[in-house]
Design a protein around this motif. Structure first.
Motif, PDB file in Angstrom:
ATOM      1  N   MET A 178      -2.183  26.411  -6.505  1.00  0.00           N
ATOM      2  CA  MET A 178      -2.612  26.467  -5.107  1.00  0.00           C
ATOM      3  C   MET A 178      -3.334  25.186  -4.713  1.00  0.00           C
ATOM      4  N   SER A 179      -4.234  24.702  -5.576  1.00  0.00           N
ATOM      5  CA  SER A 179      -4.964  23.462  -5.289  1.00  0.00           C
ATOM      6  C   SER A 179      -4.023  22.271  -5.213  1.00  0.00           C
ATOM      7  N   VAL A 180      -3.065  22.217  -6.127  1.00  0.00           N
ATOM      8  CA  VAL A 180      -2.090  21.129  -6.140  1.00  0.00           C
ATOM      9  C   VAL A 180      -1.267  21.124  -4.857  1.00  0.00           C
ATOM     10  N   THR A 181      -0.813  22.304  -4.438  1.00  0.00           N
ATOM     11  CA  THR A 181       0.002  22.398  -3.229  1.00  0.00           C
ATOM     12  C   THR A 181      -0.763  21.922  -2.006  1.00  0.00           C
ATOM     13  N   LEU A 182      -2.018  22.348  -1.877  1.00  0.00           N
ATOM     14  CA  LEU A 182      -2.840  21.942  -0.731  1.00  0.00           C
ATOM     15  C   LEU A 182      -3.075  20.436  -0.732  1.00  0.00           C
ATOM     16  N   PHE A 183      -3.456  19.898  -1.889  1.00  0.00           N
ATOM     17  CA  PHE A 183      -3.825  18.485  -1.973  1.00  0.00           C
ATOM     18  C   PHE A 183      -2.623  17.569  -1.777  1.00  0.00           C
ATOM     19  N   TYR A 184      -1.550  17.806  -2.538  1.00  0.00           N
ATOM     20  CA  TYR A 184      -0.404  16.912  -2.476  1.00  0.00           C
ATOM     21  C   TYR A 184       0.367  17.063  -1.171  1.00  0.00           C
ATOM     22  N   GLY A 185       0.364  18.260  -0.611  1.00  0.00           N
ATOM     23  CA  GLY A 185       1.050  18.448   0.662  1.00  0.00           C
ATOM     24  C   GLY A 185       0.463  17.587   1.759  1.00  0.00           C
ATOM     25  N   THR A 186      -0.863  17.612   1.893  1.00  0.00           N
ATOM     26  CA  THR A 186      -1.517  16.819   2.946  1.00  0.00           C
ATOM     27  C   THR A 186      -1.538  15.330   2.592  1.00  0.00           C
ATOM     28  N   LEU A 187      -1.711  15.006   1.302  1.00  0.00           N
ATOM     29  CA  LEU A 187      -1.742  13.594   0.898  1.00  0.00           C
ATOM     30  C   LEU A 187      -0.393  12.927   1.143  1.00  0.00           C
ATOM     31  N   THR A 188       0.675  13.634   0.819  1.00  0.00           N
ATOM     32  CA  THR A 188       2.009  13.093   1.053  1.00  0.00           C
ATOM     33  C   THR A 188       2.260  12.888   2.542  1.00  0.00           C
ATOM     34  N   PHE A 189       1.818  13.858   3.341  1.00  0.00           N
ATOM     35  CA  PHE A 189       2.004  13.761   4.788  1.00  0.00           C
ATOM     36  C   PHE A 189       1.275  12.547   5.357  1.00  0.00           C
ATOM     37  N   MET A 190       0.084  12.249   4.809  1.00  0.00           N
ATOM     38  CA  MET A 190      -0.728  11.167   5.354  1.00  0.00           C
ATOM     39  C   MET A 190      -0.294   9.789   4.879  1.00  0.00           C
ATOM     40  N   TYR A 191      -0.024   9.625   3.586  1.00  0.00           N
ATOM     41  CA  TYR A 191       0.082   8.284   3.028  1.00  0.00           C
ATOM     42  C   TYR A 191       1.452   7.917   2.475  1.00  0.00           C
ATOM     43  N   MET A 199       0.816  -1.205   0.000  1.00  0.00           N
ATOM     44  CA  MET A 199       0.000   0.000   0.000  1.00  0.00           C
ATOM     45  C   MET A 199       0.854   1.261   0.000  1.00  0.00           C
ATOM     46  N   PHE A 200       1.970   1.225   0.746  1.00  0.00           N
ATOM     47  CA  PHE A 200       2.898   2.356   0.752  1.00  0.00           C
ATOM     48  C   PHE A 200       3.493   2.559  -0.641  1.00  0.00           C
ATOM     49  N   THR A 201       3.839   1.460  -1.306  1.00  0.00           N
ATOM     50  CA  THR A 201       4.420   1.543  -2.647  1.00  0.00           C
ATOM     51  C   THR A 201       3.412   2.098  -3.645  1.00  0.00           C
ATOM     52  N   LEU A 202       2.164   1.608  -3.575  1.00  0.00           N
ATOM     53  CA  LEU A 202       1.119   2.100  -4.471  1.00  0.00           C
ATOM     54  C   LEU A 202       0.866   3.593  -4.272  1.00  0.00           C
ATOM     55  N   SER A 203       0.693   3.991  -3.013  1.00  0.00           N
ATOM     56  CA  SER A 203       0.427   5.394  -2.708  1.00  0.00           C
ATOM     57  C   SER A 203       1.576   6.280  -3.165  1.00  0.00           C
ATOM     58  N   SER A 204       2.807   5.832  -2.910  1.00  0.00           N
ATOM     59  CA  SER A 204       3.981   6.614  -3.307  1.00  0.00           C
ATOM     60  C   SER A 204       4.077   6.715  -4.821  1.00  0.00           C
ATOM     61  N   PHE A 205       3.781   5.613  -5.521  1.00  0.00           N
ATOM     62  CA  PHE A 205       3.843   5.623  -6.979  1.00  0.00           C
ATOM     63  C   PHE A 205       2.837   6.610  -7.564  1.00  0.00           C
ATOM     64  N   ILE A 206       1.625   6.603  -7.036  1.00  0.00           N
ATOM     65  CA  ILE A 206       0.591   7.515  -7.542  1.00  0.00           C
ATOM     66  C   ILE A 206       0.965   8.965  -7.274  1.00  0.00           C
ATOM     67  N   ILE A 207       1.426   9.235  -6.058  1.00  0.00           N
ATOM     68  CA  ILE A 207       1.815  10.606  -5.709  1.00  0.00           C
ATOM     69  C   ILE A 207       2.990  11.066  -6.556  1.00  0.00           C
ATOM     70  N   VAL A 208       4.007  10.213  -6.696  1.00  0.00           N
ATOM     71  CA  VAL A 208       5.213  10.582  -7.444  1.00  0.00           C
ATOM     72  C   VAL A 208       4.901  10.741  -8.931  1.00  0.00           C
ATOM     73  N   SER A 209       4.166   9.787  -9.522  1.00  0.00           N
ATOM     74  CA  SER A 209       3.908   9.834 -10.971  1.00  0.00           C
ATOM     75  C   SER A 209       3.062  11.039 -11.345  1.00  0.00           C
ATOM     76  N   THR A 210       1.996  11.286 -10.608  1.00  0.00           N
ATOM     77  CA  THR A 210       1.144  12.433 -10.934  1.00  0.00           C
ATOM     78  C   THR A 210       1.839  13.754 -10.632  1.00  0.00           C
ATOM     79  N   SER A 211       2.578  13.810  -9.536  1.00  0.00           N
ATOM     80  CA  SER A 211       3.291  15.049  -9.214  1.00  0.00           C
ATOM     81  C   SER A 211       4.396  15.327 -10.218  1.00  0.00           C
ATOM     82  N   MET A 212       5.016  14.273 -10.784  1.00  0.00           N
ATOM     83  CA  MET A 212       6.041  14.469 -11.806  1.00  0.00           C
ATOM     84  C   MET A 212       5.435  15.066 -13.074  1.00  0.00           C
ATOM     85  N   VAL A 213       4.242  14.605 -13.443  1.00  0.00           N
ATOM     86  CA  VAL A 213       3.549  15.200 -14.593  1.00  0.00           C
ATOM     87  C   VAL A 213       3.306  16.683 -14.346  1.00  0.00           C
TER      88      VAL A 213
END
Length: 314
Positions: free
Chosen positions: A249-262, A202-216
């Motif tokens: 602004m939306s990206v910063t709010l969403f990814y900041g908290t999502l990264t912190f949580m998962y 689950m950590f790998t999946l969450s990290s992959f989604i966060i990293v791949s979308t944030s890289m785009v």
């Protein structure tokens, strides 16, 4: 012992949501806060969806994705907030085993889909600024629909894996979830089996989604910033940058908290800390998104004024 654990697992039919604790201040206070946020979220996102769907000037790819972002924020609110508010005021704070799995599944779908839609919106901004002559072809209606469907498919697959992995654990002993909704982290603490493999997956999946979308998103904005800096006039640079600031602004709010949580090991997050952050990314961001876009967007404000004028003129 193993037989007793299996018996407890099969007999488990519900969980208890502890929320923020017992006592008048820890139930009425959160209820009022959640109610205000919930009503505001439903109102502003409904207005955003209505304006975009009825105004012909807003029928563009950017607003297509923005409308679906508002729909996702509404789904967030409907999935979590009503049950949480009910648990604050009534003595029965239970949620069925199936209900808990369903809540976790849909929450995962909407959270993952939102990440991919934000990435699609960044790509849309990149195409607008860096390849304006090919914009109509690159971001055609068919492409936008495919990006949206792909976002939901990725969200569904990820959420299904996360939910199945979570509810194949053996739950024994306490059935009290130290949270205001069914989330993976508090469910981990109730498991009496070794969840190391599950956590890694689950950590790998969450990290992959966060990293791949944030890289785009990061790559898109790297090209966007480079293109903006090449614009000679200050007014042109400001106009180009203003089309992206709301999304940033939306990206910063969403990814900041999502990264912190998962995207951190569960051992580093405390239950109290997780609950506070969860309120922010499940409720507050869903309320702020349409406000961020509408307050900084002339087209949306103009569509709102025309709608209000037409209502009162009638």
């Amino acid at each position: 012992m193993e037989t007793m654990k299996e018996r407890n697992h099969t007999a488990l039919t519900e969980f208890i949501l502890l929320g923020f604790g017992s006592g008048l201040g820890l139930t009425v206070g959160p209820f009022v806060l959640f109610l205000v946020i919930y009503m505001t979220t439903v109102l502003v996102n409904t207005i955003m969806v209505f304006l975009i769907s009825t105004s012909s000037r807003l029928h563009t790819p950017m607003y297509f994705f923005l409308m679906n972002l508002s729909l996702l924020d509404l789904c967030y609110a409907f999935t979590i907030t009503p049950k949480a508010m009910a648990s604050f005021l009534i003595s029965n704070t239970s949620i069925s085993f199936l209900g808990c799995a369903t809540q976790l599944f849909f929450f995962g779908v909407f959270a993952t889909t939102k990440a991919f839609i934000l990435a699609a919106m960044a790509y849309d901004r990149y195409t607008t600024i860096c390849n304006p002559l090919l914009y109509r072809i690159t971001m055609s209606k068919q492409v936008c629909v495919l990006l949206l469907v792909g976002s939901y498919v990725c969200g569904g697959v990820n959420s299904m894996v996360q939910t199945v992995f979570t509810f194949t654990w053996c739950f024994c002993g306490s059935n009290e979830i130290d949270h205001f909704f069914c989330d993976i982290e508090p469910l981990l603490s109730l498991s009496c089996t070794n969840t190391d493999i599950n956590e890694v997956v689950m950590f790998t999946l969450s990290s992959f989604i966060i990293v791949s979308t944030s890289m785009v998103i990061l790559m898109s904005y790297a090209y966007i910033i480079s293109a903006i800096l090449r614009i000679r006039s200050a007014e042109g640079r400001h106009r180009a940058f203003s089309t992206c600031i709301s999304h940033m602004m939306s990206v910063t709010l969403f990814y900041g908290t999502l990264t912190f949580m998962y995207a951190q090991p569960s051992s580093l997050a405390s239950p109290a800390q997780s609950k506070v952050v969860s309120v922010f990314y499940t409720l507050v961001i869903s309320m702020l998104n349409p406000l961020i876009y509408s307050l900084r967007n002339k087209d949306v404000k103009e569509a709102f004024r025309r709608t209000i004028s037409s209502v009162f003129l009638k």
